[in-house]
Scaffold this motif. Structure first.
Motif, short mmCIF file in Angstrom:
data_model
loop_
_atom_site.label_atom_id
_atom_site.label_comp_id
_atom_site.label_asym_id
_atom_site.label_seq_id
_atom_site.Cartn_x
_atom_site.Cartn_y
_atom_site.Cartn_z
N LYS A 34 0.84 -1.21 0.00
CA LYS A 34 0.00 0.00 0.00
C LYS A 34 0.87 1.25 0.00
O LYS A 34 0.57 2.23 -0.70
CB LYS A 34 -0.92 0.01 1.23
N THR A 35 1.94 1.25 0.78
CA THR A 35 2.84 2.39 0.84
C THR A 35 3.50 2.64 -0.51
O THR A 35 3.61 3.78 -0.97
CB THR A 35 3.92 2.17 1.92
N LYS A 58 0.96 4.17 -2.89
CA LYS A 58 0.73 5.58 -2.58
C LYS A 58 1.89 6.45 -3.04
O LYS A 58 1.69 7.56 -3.52
CB LYS A 58 0.52 5.76 -1.07
N LYS A 59 3.11 5.94 -2.91
CA LYS A 59 4.28 6.69 -3.33
C LYS A 59 4.25 6.95 -4.83
O LYS A 59 4.55 8.06 -5.28
CB LYS A 59 5.55 5.91 -2.96
#
Length: 90
Positions: free
Chosen positions: A29-30, A33-34
């Motif tokens: 998820k990170t 998002k990045k």
């Protein structure tokens, strides 16, 4: 609570695997998002976006190989991410 020794071991193993899986999903998820943040930025750096996209793809593929994600789930995530990036870049 389990009384049998092997059942106690399975509880510990399941807990350890659960924590690893949650951490892996969070990392995916990170990474996603990045990529989206880089694509939404006013000054778009194509090289940085491609690097971040590659890292997100790699995490998804690794999750499939470890049995954390189903292969179709990973394919769907990668497809949606690519569509979103292409839309933001246009």
């Amino acid at each position: 609570m389990a009384n049998i020794k092997s059942a106690k071991k399975r509880i510990l193993t399941a807990e350890r695997n659960y924590e690893r899986n949650v951490a892996f999903r969070s990392a995916i998820k990170t990474a996603v998002k990045k990529v989206v943040v880089l694509a939404k930025a006013k000054e778009k750096d194509q090289a940085a976006i491609n690097t971040a996209l590659s890292a997100a793809y790699k995490l998804c593929d690794k999750a499939v190989s470890k049995g954390i994600l189903h292969k179709n789930t990973a394919a769907r995530k990668k497809s949606r991410l690519t569509k979103a990036v292409n839309k933001l870049m246009a």
